[in-house]
Scaffold this motif. Structure first.
Motif, PDB file in Angstrom:
ATOM      1  N   GLY A 194      -8.393   2.820  -5.930  1.00 17.16           N
ATOM      2  CA  GLY A 194      -7.108   2.893  -5.999  1.00 17.16           C
ATOM      3  C   GLY A 194      -6.613   4.445  -6.346  1.00 17.16           C
ATOM      4  N   SER A 195      -7.235   5.473  -5.898  1.00 20.06           N
ATOM      5  CA  SER A 195      -6.762   6.905  -5.886  1.00 20.06           C
ATOM      6  C   SER A 195      -5.729   7.101  -4.783  1.00 20.06           C
ATOM      7  N   ALA A 196      -4.970   8.023  -4.727  1.00 13.76           N
ATOM      8  CA  ALA A 196      -4.212   8.122  -3.867  1.00 13.76           C
ATOM      9  C   ALA A 196      -4.608   8.515  -2.448  1.00 13.76           C
ATOM     10  N   GLU A 197      -5.743   9.185  -2.494  1.00 12.58           N
ATOM     11  CA  GLU A 197      -6.416   9.534  -1.157  1.00 12.58           C
ATOM     12  C   GLU A 197      -6.708   8.248  -0.372  1.00 12.58           C
ATOM     13  N   THR A 198      -7.401   7.527  -1.148  1.00 15.98           N
ATOM     14  CA  THR A 198      -8.075   6.206  -0.732  1.00 15.98           C
ATOM     15  C   THR A 198      -6.702   5.278  -0.026  1.00 15.98           C
ATOM     16  N   LEU A 199      -5.807   5.446  -0.798  1.00 14.53           N
ATOM     17  CA  LEU A 199      -4.517   4.440  -0.462  1.00 14.53           C
ATOM     18  C   LEU A 199      -4.134   4.961   0.844  1.00 14.53           C
ATOM     19  N   VAL A 200      -3.929   6.263   0.887  1.00 16.51           N
ATOM     20  CA  VAL A 200      -3.666   6.696   2.318  1.00 16.51           C
ATOM     21  C   VAL A 200      -4.414   6.611   3.419  1.00 16.51           C
ATOM     22  N   ASP A 219     -10.339  14.077   0.852  1.00 14.60           N
ATOM     23  CA  ASP A 219     -10.340  12.691   0.863  1.00 14.60           C
ATOM     24  C   ASP A 219     -11.658  12.062   0.258  1.00 14.60           C
ATOM     25  N   GLY A 220     -11.265  10.783  -0.449  1.00 14.24           N
ATOM     26  CA  GLY A 220     -12.783  10.015  -0.834  1.00 14.24           C
ATOM     27  C   GLY A 220     -13.498  10.550  -1.696  1.00 14.24           C
ATOM     28  N   CYS A 223      -9.636   0.831  -0.433  1.00 10.75           N
ATOM     29  CA  CYS A 223      -8.755   1.388  -1.239  1.00 10.75           C
ATOM     30  C   CYS A 223      -9.218   0.976  -2.790  1.00 10.75           C
ATOM     31  N   GLY A 226     -14.039   7.200   1.882  1.00  9.80           N
ATOM     32  CA  GLY A 226     -13.173   6.909   0.428  1.00  9.80           C
ATOM     33  C   GLY A 226     -13.656   5.617  -0.183  1.00  9.80           C
ATOM     34  N   ALA A 227     -14.233   4.844   0.706  1.00  5.03           N
ATOM     35  CA  ALA A 227     -14.705   3.305   0.142  1.00  5.03           C
ATOM     36  C   ALA A 227     -15.966   3.585  -0.730  1.00  5.03           C
ATOM     37  N   ALA A 279      -6.339   4.031   3.538  1.00  6.48           N
ATOM     38  CA  ALA A 279      -6.331   2.632   3.822  1.00  6.48           C
ATOM     39  C   ALA A 279      -4.951   2.311   4.676  1.00  6.48           C
ATOM     40  N   ALA A 282       1.078   4.305  -2.665  1.00  5.65           N
ATOM     41  CA  ALA A 282       0.798   5.403  -2.353  1.00  5.65           C
ATOM     42  C   ALA A 282       1.860   6.369  -2.949  1.00  5.65           C
ATOM     43  N   LEU A 310       0.920  -1.385   0.147  1.00  7.05           N
ATOM     44  CA  LEU A 310      -0.025   0.009  -0.049  1.00  7.05           C
ATOM     45  C   LEU A 310       0.901   1.134   0.030  1.00  7.05           C
ATOM     46  N   LEU A 322       1.872   9.983   6.093  1.00  7.05           N
ATOM     47  CA  LEU A 322       0.389  10.125   6.248  1.00  7.05           C
ATOM     48  C   LEU A 322      -0.002  11.310   6.860  1.00  7.05           C
ATOM     49  N   LEU A 345       2.022   7.399  -6.151  1.00  4.50           N
ATOM     50  CA  LEU A 345       0.891   8.289  -6.730  1.00  4.50           C
ATOM     51  C   LEU A 345       1.181   9.808  -6.133  1.00  4.50           C
ATOM     52  N   THR A 346       1.644   9.829  -4.997  1.00  7.72           N
ATOM     53  CA  THR A 346       1.704  11.179  -4.317  1.00  7.72           C
ATOM     54  C   THR A 346       2.970  11.770  -4.368  1.00  7.72           C
TER      55      THR A 346
END
Lengths: 112, 368
Positions: free
Chosen positions: B168-174, A108-109, B165, B249-250, B176, A89, A85, A98, A92-93
Motif C-alpha cells: 500500500g505504499s505510494a511507490e508500489t501503487l504507482v 521503488d519497492g 501493491c 515492490g511486491a 501497480a 496513489a 489505484l 507516472l 499519497l503522492t
C-alpha cells in the motif's frame, strides 16, 4: 460507402486515437481514458463483424455480441481498478503522473 | 461441423480439467466469504488438492500420450468451448501447482492472520489473489479458444496487479498502476487481433483455425497485434519498463509468483498463437525479430541486473533477461522441423521454470 465500411473506419480511427493517447499523454487519468477509447474502437469492430457476418455468410451473427458484452464488463472492471489505484496513489503522492523514467526504480519497492 | 476436435469428443478424465480449474477459483471465492482469519487455512487445504490434480493430469497425458479434452456443456467446437491439456500444458499446470504450493508454505509467516489482534488487509488479500492467480493460470494453460484465453488473461491481470501493491505504499501503487496500464493495452491489442481473426475465419477455436487459416494480410495483422499485446504482458524488452518496479515492490512471496508464473502465461500464449493456431505461418525473418528482441533483453537485463544494489531489483532485471532466453526459441523451432515443436516446448518449459527458478525463489524468500 456501406454502413459496415463506415463503422469499420470509425472503429479503426478510435483504436488509433486511443493508442496515440496512451503513448503520448503524460497524465494517468488521460491514459485510462485513452484505454477506454481504444477499447471502444475494438468493440465497434466486433459490431462490424457481427453485422457483416463472418466468412460463412451468416448475416447478423450473434457471437461477436456475446464477446463485446464480456469485453465491456472486463474493460469496465479494469477501469474501475485503475481509477481506484490512481485515486489512492494521488492521495499519497499528490500527483497523477507516472514516473516514466526507469532509473526511478531505485527508489521503488521499499515496502517489503 | 467438421474438424478434428468434433470427432474426438470428450476424452476420459475431462473432469480432471474442470476440477483443476474450479478448485483454485472456488478457494478464492470461499476465502473472500470466510474472511482473513480462515483464508490461509483454505489455501493450505486447496493447494494439496490442486497439486494432486496437476499430477493426475500430467500422469494421464504421460501414460496415454494423448491430450485430455473436455467440451464445456457437451457442446463441441465451433459451437462450444473446449478445454484441452496436451503435453506442454499438463507440464505447465503441474509446475504451477508445485510453485504455488511451495509459495503457500513459505508465505505463511508473512501473511498469517493474527488470531487475537485486529485483522490485516494483506492477510486476506494475498491468499485470495494467490488462488485467483492459480485459477487464471490454469485457465490460460487449458484454454483452446482465443476469446476464452482473453478472459483468462484478464483474470490473470486483475489478480497479479493487486499483488504488486499489497504493502500500500505510494511507490508500489504507482508501480501497480503502470503494470495495469501495460497489461490493459496488451489485452486490448490481443482482443483486436481476436476480432480480426473472427471476422476473417468465423471461428476462434484453435484446432479449427489451424485448418482454416490462409497466409494473407488479415491473419498477419491479427497475429502481429496479438503478439504485440502479449509481449507487453510478458515484459519482453523494450516493453519491460513496468516489470522491475512492480516485481521489486511486491512482497517476496508475491514477486516469486509474479516472475516465475504470471509473465510466463502470456509467453505460452504467444507460442500457442504462432505454433498451434497458425502453424507454418511464422517465417524465419519474423522469428528472427522476436529472437532479436529476446537477445536485446538478455544483454540489457543482464547488464542492468549486474549494476543493481538491492537483491530484489537484481532479480527483477534478471527476470527481464530470462524472458529474453525464452524468445530465442522461435527461430530454433522455425528452422527445425515443424513437428518438433512439441518436443522443444517440453524442453523449454522444463528448463526455464525448474532449473533457473528454484534458486531464485529461494534467494528472494531468504531475504523477505
Amino acid at each position: 460507402m456501406s454502413f459496415t465500411t463506415l463503422y469499420g473506419f470509425v472503429g479503426s480511427a478510435l483504436v488509433g486515437l486511443g493508442l496515440y493517447g496512451l503513448i503520448i499523454l503524460p497524465r494517468t487519468l488521460r491514459k485510462i481514458l485513452s484505454f477506454n477509447l481504444l477499447g471502444g474502437g475494438v468493440f465497434i469492430l466486433f459490431g462490424v463483424f457481427a453485422r457483416r457476418g463472418a466468412v460463412d455468410g451468416v448475416g447478423a451473427d450473434p457471437v461477436p455480441h456475446a464477446m463485446v458484452i464480456t469485453g465491456l464488463i472486463v474493460a469496465f472492471a479494469a477501469t474501475a481498478l485503475a481509477v481506484t489505484l490512481l485515486l489512492r496513489a494521488a492521495e499519497l503522492t499528490g500527483g497523477d503522473e507516472l514516473a516514466s523514467d526507469p532509473s526511478d526504480d531505485k527508489k521503488d519497492g521499499a515496502g517489503v | 461441423m467438421t474438424g478434428p476436435s468434433t470427432i474426438i469428443g470428450n476424452s476420459s478424465g475431462g473432469w480432471l480439467l474442470v476440477l483443476a480449474l474450479m478448485v483454485p477459483v472456488a478457494g478464492s471465492v470461499l476465502a473472500l466469504v470466510a474472511g482473513g482469519r480462515r483464508a490461509e487455512r483454505i489455501a493450505l487445504v486447496i493447494s494439496p488438492i490442486a497439486l494432486a490434480l496437476g499430477f493426475a493430469i500430467a500422469a494421464s497425458v504421460w501414460r496415454t500420450g494423448r491430450p485430455i479434452t473436455y467440451h464445456v456443456g457437451s457442446w463441441a467446437p465451433p459451437l462450444g468451448l473446449e478445454l484441452r491439456a496436451d503435453g506442454l500444458s499438463a507440464t505447465l499446470i503441474l509446475l504451477t501447482a508445485i510453485i504455488m504450493s511451495a509459495t503457500v508454505i513459505f508465505a505463511r509467516p508473512d501473511f498469517r492472520a493474527s488470531q487475537s489482534g485486529p485483522e490485516k488487509r494483506s492477510s486476506l488479500a494475498f491468499w485470495i489473489y494467490l488462488m485467483g492467480l492459480w485459477g487464471a493460470l490454469v485457465g490460460v494453460f487449458l484454454g483452446n479458444d482465443l476469446f476464452n484465453l482473453y478472459v483468462a488473461l484478464e483474470l490473470l491481470t486483475v489478480t497479479a496487479v493487486p499483488m504488486v501493491c499489497l504493502s500500500g505504499s505510494a511507490e508500489t501503487l504507482v508501480a501497480a498502476l503502470r503494470y495495469l496500464l501495460f497489461a490493459l493495452v496488451g489485452s486490448v491489442l490481443y482482443l483486436l487481433g481476436v476480432a480480426l481473426v473472427y471476422g476473417a475465419y468465423g471461428t476462434l477455436d484453435i484446432a479449427l483455425l489451424a485448418s482454416r487459416f490462409r497466409d494473407e494480410p488479415a491473419v498477419w495483422l491479427a497475429a502481429a497485434l496479438m503478439t504485440a499485446g502479449l509481449l507487453a504482458k510478458t515484459a519482453l524488452f523494450p516493453l519491460h519498463l513496468w516489470l522491475p518496479a512492480a516485481h521489486a515492490g511486491a512482497p517476496a512471496a508475491a514477486s516469486a509468483l509474479l516472475s516465475a508464473l504470471a509473465v510466463k502465461a502470456s509467453f505460452y500464449l504467444t507460442a500457442k498463437v504462432w505454433f498451434d493456431a497458425f502453424p507454418g505461418l511464422l517465417n524465419q525473418a519474423s522469428a528472427q525479430v522476436l529472437a532479436a528482441l529476446g537477445a536485446g533483453a538478455i544483454i540489457f537485463g543482464g547488464v542492468l541486473a549486474l549494476r543493481q544494489v538491492r537483491l530484489k531489483l537484481l532479480i527483477a532485471y534478471s527476470t527481464v533477461a530470462q524472458i529474453g532466453y525464452l524468445f530465442l526459441m522461435f527461430p530454433l523451432i522455425v528452422s527445425a522441423d515443424a513437428a518438433s515443436w512439441s518436443q522443444l516446448g517440453w524442453m523449454g518449459a522444463g528448463d526455464s521454470s525448474c532449473r533457473t527458478r528454484s534458486p531464485r525463489l529461494r534467494c528472494s524468500w531468504r531475504r523477505g
